[in-house]
Each structure stands twice: as C-alpha cells, then as structure tokens.
Design an enzyme around this catalytic site. Structure first.
Site, mmCIF file in Angstrom:
data_model
loop_
_atom_site.group_PDB
_atom_site.id
_atom_site.type_symbol
_atom_site.label_atom_id
_atom_site.label_comp_id
_atom_site.label_asym_id
_atom_site.label_seq_id
_atom_site.Cartn_x
_atom_site.Cartn_y
_atom_site.Cartn_z
ATOM 1 N N HIS A 33 0.574 -1.226 -0.188
ATOM 2 C CA HIS A 33 -0.074 -0.163 0.350
ATOM 3 C C HIS A 33 0.537 1.043 -0.043
ATOM 4 O O HIS A 33 0.117 2.076 0.214
ATOM 5 C CB HIS A 33 -0.912 -0.108 1.089
ATOM 6 C CG HIS A 33 -1.636 -0.798 0.778
ATOM 7 N ND1 HIS A 33 -1.931 -2.653 1.638
ATOM 8 C CD2 HIS A 33 -3.244 -0.881 0.151
ATOM 9 C CE1 HIS A 33 -3.256 -2.541 1.392
ATOM 10 N NE2 HIS A 33 -3.593 -1.736 0.586
ATOM 11 N N ARG A 57 -10.457 4.490 -0.886
ATOM 12 C CA ARG A 57 -10.294 3.947 0.092
ATOM 13 C C ARG A 57 -10.161 5.304 0.904
ATOM 14 O O ARG A 57 -10.041 5.991 1.302
ATOM 15 C CB ARG A 57 -8.552 3.722 -0.279
ATOM 16 C CG ARG A 57 -8.522 2.928 -0.980
ATOM 17 C CD ARG A 57 -7.211 2.447 -0.966
ATOM 18 N NE ARG A 57 -6.962 0.799 -1.857
ATOM 19 C CZ ARG A 57 -6.140 0.951 -3.255
ATOM 20 N NH1 ARG A 57 -5.759 1.937 -3.519
ATOM 21 N NH2 ARG A 57 -5.447 -0.106 -3.664
ATOM 22 N N ARG A 80 -15.458 2.694 -0.259
ATOM 23 C CA ARG A 80 -15.088 1.794 0.014
ATOM 24 C C ARG A 80 -14.826 2.137 1.527
ATOM 25 O O ARG A 80 -14.442 2.601 2.078
ATOM 26 C CB ARG A 80 -14.271 0.501 0.079
ATOM 27 C CG ARG A 80 -13.477 -1.184 0.341
ATOM 28 C CD ARG A 80 -12.334 -1.014 0.037
ATOM 29 N NE ARG A 80 -11.411 -0.615 -0.282
ATOM 30 C CZ ARG A 80 -10.490 -0.998 -0.188
ATOM 31 N NH1 ARG A 80 -10.393 -1.884 -1.598
ATOM 32 N NH2 ARG A 80 -9.165 -0.253 0.503
ATOM 33 N N GLU A 103 -12.095 -10.112 -4.134
ATOM 34 C CA GLU A 103 -10.749 -10.391 -4.168
ATOM 35 C C GLU A 103 -10.237 -11.883 -2.911
ATOM 36 O O GLU A 103 -8.885 -11.642 -3.323
ATOM 37 C CB GLU A 103 -10.138 -8.513 -3.069
ATOM 38 C CG GLU A 103 -10.849 -8.464 -1.852
ATOM 39 C CD GLU A 103 -9.902 -7.310 -1.223
ATOM 40 O OE1 GLU A 103 -9.670 -6.498 -1.788
ATOM 41 O OE2 GLU A 103 -11.173 -6.760 -0.589
ATOM 42 N N ASN A 108 -4.837 -6.551 -6.683
ATOM 43 C CA ASN A 108 -3.949 -7.492 -5.712
ATOM 44 C C ASN A 108 -4.382 -7.843 -4.610
ATOM 45 O O ASN A 108 -3.185 -8.796 -4.434
ATOM 46 C CB ASN A 108 -4.032 -5.547 -4.531
ATOM 47 C CG ASN A 108 -3.745 -4.781 -5.677
ATOM 48 O OD1 ASN A 108 -3.602 -4.047 -6.513
ATOM 49 N ND2 ASN A 108 -3.885 -3.175 -4.640
ATOM 50 N N ASP A 109 -5.021 -7.891 -4.255
ATOM 51 C CA ASP A 109 -5.654 -9.394 -3.373
ATOM 52 C C ASP A 109 -5.428 -10.322 -3.517
ATOM 53 O O ASP A 109 -4.664 -11.416 -3.216
ATOM 54 C CB ASP A 109 -6.408 -9.059 -2.303
ATOM 55 C CG ASP A 109 -5.643 -7.999 -0.735
ATOM 56 O OD1 ASP A 109 -4.803 -7.886 -0.475
ATOM 57 O OD2 ASP A 109 -6.349 -6.930 -0.391
ATOM 58 N N ARG A 118 2.077 -9.166 -0.757
ATOM 59 C CA ARG A 118 2.023 -8.677 -2.270
ATOM 60 C C ARG A 118 3.394 -7.700 -1.570
ATOM 61 O O ARG A 118 3.757 -6.695 -2.322
ATOM 62 C CB ARG A 118 0.739 -8.172 -2.312
ATOM 63 C CG ARG A 118 0.112 -7.371 -1.012
ATOM 64 C CD ARG A 118 -1.447 -6.535 -0.765
ATOM 65 N NE ARG A 118 -1.206 -5.555 -1.671
ATOM 66 C CZ ARG A 118 -2.328 -5.075 -1.981
ATOM 67 N NH1 ARG A 118 -3.545 -5.475 -1.262
ATOM 68 N NH2 ARG A 118 -2.981 -3.783 -2.051
ATOM 69 N N CYS A 174 -9.977 -3.268 -10.010
ATOM 70 C CA CYS A 174 -9.833 -1.779 -9.544
ATOM 71 C C CYS A 174 -8.758 -1.956 -8.718
ATOM 72 O O CYS A 174 -7.860 -0.902 -8.163
ATOM 73 C CB CYS A 174 -10.676 -1.343 -8.311
ATOM 74 S SG CYS A 174 -11.294 -2.023 -6.883
HETATM 75 C C1 PEP Z 1 -6.946 -4.891 -4.801
HETATM 76 O O1 PEP Z 1 -6.976 -5.698 -3.509
HETATM 77 O O2 PEP Z 1 -6.610 -5.126 -5.523
HETATM 78 C C2 PEP Z 1 -7.429 -3.393 -4.187
HETATM 79 C C3 PEP Z 1 -8.355 -2.820 -5.129
HETATM 80 O O3 PEP Z 1 -7.457 -3.099 -2.462
HETATM 81 P P1 PEP Z 1 -6.141 -2.920 -1.582
HETATM 82 O O4 PEP Z 1 -4.916 -2.569 -2.395
HETATM 83 O O5 PEP Z 1 -6.868 -1.729 -0.820
HETATM 84 O O6 PEP Z 1 -6.682 -3.591 -1.204
HETATM 85 MG MG MG Z 2 -8.113 -5.509 -0.976
#
Ligand code: PEP
Ligand code: MG
Length: 597
Positions: free
Chosen positions: A211, A318, A354, A456, A479-480, A490, A527
């Site tokens: 992040h 976020r 979110r 996710e 991402n997750d 990650r 996203c």
């Molecule tokens: C994701 O996990 O792809 C996502 C958009 O949420 P975050 O990156 O905030 O976990």
């Molecule tokens: Mg996520």
C-alpha cells in the site's frame, strides 16, 4: 558509476564520489534533490503513570512492539544478506546487534520490570532503560563497546516507534524538493507526504504491490523500495537522483549524470503533455466500445487529479486515510464532511466508497489495540471482518456515507468479502442505519446507494454467482486476489518475483467473476493495480471487462492503449491466453498482441 554490484571506477584520474544503489522501482518519475535520512533516534516520548490493573496490558503492549521491531530487523537482515559481500558485511553486523538487543533481557526484561515496579507506560520504561544501558556502556573504556551505544539507542527507538506508531511528522518541516530515505515507511507515513515538498522517497524494505507503493503512485511521488543499504550509506544533505521507474538511486552524481537525468525529466514531461491532450477524447476502443475509466482515490486531495485526468467517476475510494495519523476516531460528522466534499468535487459522477479496510499492513493509530497483531495479519482481522466485529464503528461509517450520498451518486463497496452471509448481515445493518437516520430526519438519497462487494479472495470468485445475487455490483481487487490465490505477500520484496497477475489461476478467477456478473446482470470493474497498467488492457477487455478503476495518473496511458484496441481480436487473444497454463507463454501472447497495436 559505482554500483552496489560493481567495483569503483576512476574518472579523470580521480575517484568519483558518484555511486548507484539499486532497489525496486515502484512509482515512476525522476527526482533530483537533497537527501533527508530519517534517523532511528529516541526523541521525546510520552511518560505517564498507569493503574496497577493495566500493568499486564502494558507489558503485552511492549512485547508486541518488540516483536514488530524484531520482524522489521529480520526483514532488513534478509534483504541485506542478498547484497554483495562488501556492502552486506557492515549492515548485517549492525542488524545482528539490533536483533540481539531486541531479544536481550538486559533491555526488554529490564523495561518490563520497570513497568511492573514503577507502573509507568512502556515508552517511558524503554527510554529509561536505554539511557541507563547507554550510560554504562559509554563509561567502559573500550572503543568497541562505546561504538555500540548508538545501536542500543537505535534498537530502543525502533521499539518506541512501534509503540507509539508515530508517523514521521517531520515531513512537514522538510526543505522543498527533499528526498526522504528511511528503513521503512507505512502507508500512513506516506499519506503525510506533500508532493510539493517531498520529491521522492527511498526505503530499505517494501515491495511493489504494498500500500505504500500504491500511495506513492497515486501521489505521483517517485519511489524506490527494497534498497537496504540506502539509509546507512547516504548522508543527509547529499545530492541524490531517484529514478522510480528503473529502481535506481544515484548518490553524489557527477554533473554529466545530472545533465543526463534532466534530459530524461524533460522527455517525460513532453510525454505527459501529449497524454494530457487525451483528456477530452472518449475512452473508446477502435470498434467503438466504450470503456468506463474511473479513478482510485487514496486521499481527498486527489479529486482534482481525477478531474484533470478525465475520470468518469471514482471506482474505489479507500477510506482508510480517515483513520490514519490521528489518535481519536473520526466522528460521523467529520467523516460526512470529508465524503461530502469528495462527492461534490466529482460533480454528479459516481463515487464508490469502500468501507474501512484496515488490518494487514494498513494500520491506523486511531483504532488503538482493536486489531491485535497475529502471525498472519493478511489472513486475520481485516476489512469487513473487522467492521462486523465493531458494529458501532461500522454503523458510524455507514451513516456518514449515506448522508454524503444525498449530495451525489454514491455506491458502497465492501472489502474482503468471503461469504454471502457477510453481505446479508451488512444489508441488514445498512437498513437499520437508514431507518435511524430517517427518524433523525437527516436528508438521504431517494433510493439507497447500490451495495457492492470486492472480489479479492479466491473463495469469493468461486461463489461469485451467489454473491452477485446478494449484491448490486462487483469490483475485482486484483492486488489481493493475486496475493491470496498465489499465497504471496504483496508487500514482501523477497517474493515479489513470484507475484504475477498473469498467472493462469488469477486470470481464470477474474474471468469466472466477470462471466458471473454478466450472467447476473450486475456491473463489474477491476480496481486493483492491474487496471492501471496499459499492458493488461487487451486481456481484461478480451475477458469482457468494460470498467477499469486506477490511480488518476494512469488514466491517460490506459486510455491511449484502449483507443488502439479492437475488442473482437482482443477477445480471441484472451481466449488463447486462458487456454495456457504456462505464465511465460501467457506473457508472450499478451506482449505480442500489444506490439501489434
Ligand atoms: C485490491 O486488493 O486489489 C484492492 C484494490 O484493494 P487494496 O489494494 O486497497 O487492498
Ligand atoms: Mg484489497
């Protein structure tokens, strides 16, 4: 130029000062400026008495901070051992010393004893013990022991920083254009950076999907993470070049190197200006399929950038930022005001808010010890799981979102959903909050905002049909989804090479989710960071994705790629890609398609 991996060279018969350090480039852009090295120093720490009944909790708080500090040192050690021997030696020795001190009963044990006997807070206990140990060591007439005093102080400072979760507030006092260099920066630390002041940052640990990296990209601050020798081999004030694309840091650059990088900056600026012209052109494929391009917002101040980039809405807001860098929880009114500003700023374009996604690497001081540390934080109390355990906090956030929805189109998005039951429970809570607000005669939108879920977690993708029936839209968090599907942290640079959204398992889960959304006639977007990378656009469009949400800065480049794609051949290529089980072959098929555009 000297690098971490090449021996020094001579230029003009003199030894050049210039040298390069390599790390992981996570946020593109080039910056040239003075280094500001964040020192691990014990500053002023809070000191207060605690009641006898709190002694146990205070000792536990200390132990948890020590464990976190130890993990941080272990991460640094793992990273340092992969460096060339000559550079690694000193660093590893120092980190070993820190690790020893963090396990030594001399410091930790003595601090625990002090908490118990004097009933003082953990920070004050650590500070007192560190001062005492440092004094004794300095008094010994032995140069080696005296030189380790600094290590004791640094180890103590590490513990205190984890206890107070104190962000580097000093960022606000930096000279303009400074390049911040630190062991580690949390997303909360990064959120405090003003791109007008901080021109780049470098850390010893951290991976490209963390992040912190996402925050850097969205603020447009060039960043290189995973450069372990940087904090100790760069002096504050030294001139530094950071190339956030190549993952390179040049220290004490020679004039010709500065001139080279200045030319690169100019070329980048030219490209940005060309891309900015795309702002008013539609995000439409060659065969006229409209693709909705939304922005991801980390901080309210990014609304302007979203607008400038021509975003059609916010696909992911976020809300964690509202809980970071503060000691008290934000009230319903405070949250409402912030959200209302964003909704009004988007002037009629939809804003997808979110609900709180804390936990894992995203911690918020205001939540205190509500999220206890666990061995696997990414699998622990996080996101919706946390909200459902803290109904008061959740209801306050929902109330603020609902009130903001009276000012423009809003959608509510739930993070890390893994079961249909969770969505049903949220809907009930949402209805309860709506009734309560109606009783208070608070202005609300005519119809409640759509309620969507993040896909996710692999399990959610596999039960997408059921989730589609219980919710109003999907947002795929790649991402997750990639992290959980492949079991790769990650944020960990050691395994960053294995993190691959093009892995066939990840692609199949995305495809299943998109197909399920279409079958159930609900909107679906991507996203995660994958959406903002032009290279992935053909395979995503080919799988039927028509909505992408990304950092505002990525919109022009993605739009440019989309305008060169025909949907039918992209769909055929996606089909061919999904038939493959080899990641290398998938990458080759995709790159070949992109080259032909
Ligand atoms: C994701 O996990 O792809 C996502 C958009 O949420 P975050 O990156 O905030 O976990
Ligand atoms: Mg996520």
């Amino acid at each position: 130029m000297k690098t971490d991996s090449t021996p020094p060279q001579n230029s003009n018969g003199t030894d050049p000062l210039e040298r390069a350090i390599d790390g992981v480039g996570v946020s593109p852009g080039i910056a040239i400026g003075p280094a500001h090295v964040v020192e691990n120093r014990l500053g002023d720490v809070p000191e207060y008495q605690i009641p006898t009944s709190s002694v146990k909790t205070e000792v536990a708080r200390l132990r948890s901070a020590v464990a976190k500090a130890r993990r941080q040192v272990e991460k640094l050690e793992a990273k340092a051992t992969s460096l060339p021997k000559a550079i690694a030696e000193d660093l590893v020795l120092m980190l070993e010393a820190h690790a020893g001190m963090l396990t030594s009963s001399r410091i930790v044990g003595a601090a625990e004893k002090r908490i118990e006997e004097r009933r003082i807070n953990a920070e004050a206990a650590i500070q007192a013990v560190v001062h005492e140990v440092a004094r004794t060591m300095a008094a010994v007439e032995d140069e080696y022991i005296a030189s380790r005093v600094q290590d004791v102080r640094e180890a103590g400072a590490r513990i205190v920083r984890h206890l107070t979760e104190k962000p580097y507030q000093a960022f606000s006092k930096l000279p303009e254009g400074a390049i911040v260099i630190a062991d580690e920066l949390s997303p909360a630390d990064t959120a405090l950076m003003d791109p007008e002041k901080v021109s780049a940052f470098v850390t010893a640990v951290g991976g490209p999907e963390s992040h912190t990296a996402i925050m850097a990209r969205s603020l447009g601050i060039p960043a290189v993470l995973g450069a372990p020798s940087a904090p100790r081999s760069i002096a504050s004030g030294a001139t530094v070049i950071v190339d956030g694309e190549a993952g390179r840091i040049v220290v004490d650059p020679e004039p010709h190197t500065i001139a080279d990088y200045k030319r690169k900056v100019e070329a980048r600026d030219r490209l940005e200006r060309q891309l900015a012209r795309l702002r008013t052109l539609p995000a439409q494929t060659k065969d006229s399929t409209h693709i909705v391009l939304h922005a991801n917002l980390e901080l309210p101040r990014e609304v302007e950038a979203a607008d400038r980039a021509g975003a059609e809405g916010v696909g992911l807001l976020r809300t964690e930022f509202m809980f970071m860098n503060r000691v008290t929880l934000p009230t319903e009114d405070e949250q409402y005001e912030t959200l209302r500003e964003i909704v009004e700023g988007m002037a009629g374009r939809p804003v997808t808010i979110r609900t709180l996604d804390v936990g894992g690497e995203k911690l918020a001081t205001a939540l205190g010890d509500k999220i206890a540390t666990s061995a696997n934080p990414a699998l622990g109390l996080r996101a919706i799981r946390f909200s459902l355990l803290e109904p008061k906090l959740f209801e306050t956030q929902l109330a603020a979102i609902l009130r903001a929805a009276a000012h423009g189109p809003v959608r509510i998005l739930l993070p890390m959903i893994s079961s249909v039951q969770q969505v049903r429970v949220v809907r009930k809570i949402l209805n309860k909050v709506i009734s309560r607000l109606k009783r208070r005669k608070v202005p609300l939108p005519e119809t409640p905002p759509p309620l969507g879920v993040m896909i996710e977690v692999p399990g959610a993708a596999l039960v997408a049909d059921a989730l589609a029936q219980a919710s109003d839209f999907f947002a795929i968090g790649t991402n997750d989804l990639t992290m959980y599907t492949l079991a790769i942290d990650r944020g960990a640079e050691q395994v960053a090479g294995l993190y691959n959204p093009l892995h066939p398992a990840v692609l199949r889960l995305i495809q299943a989710t998109v197909a399920s959304a279409r079958r159930n006639d609900i909107p679906v977007s991507i996203c995660g960071e994958m959406a903002g990378e032009p290279r992935y656009a053909p395979v995503l469009l080919g799988m039927g994705v028509r909505e992408l949400s990304m950092s505002a800065r990525s919109i022009p480049r993605v739009k440019q790629r989309i305008r060169n794609i025909d949907v039918a051949p992209a769909a055929r290529r996606a089909e061919a890609i999904l038939d493959q089980s080899d990641e290398g072959r998938i990458a080759a098929l995709l790159d070949d398609f992109n080259e032909g555009l």
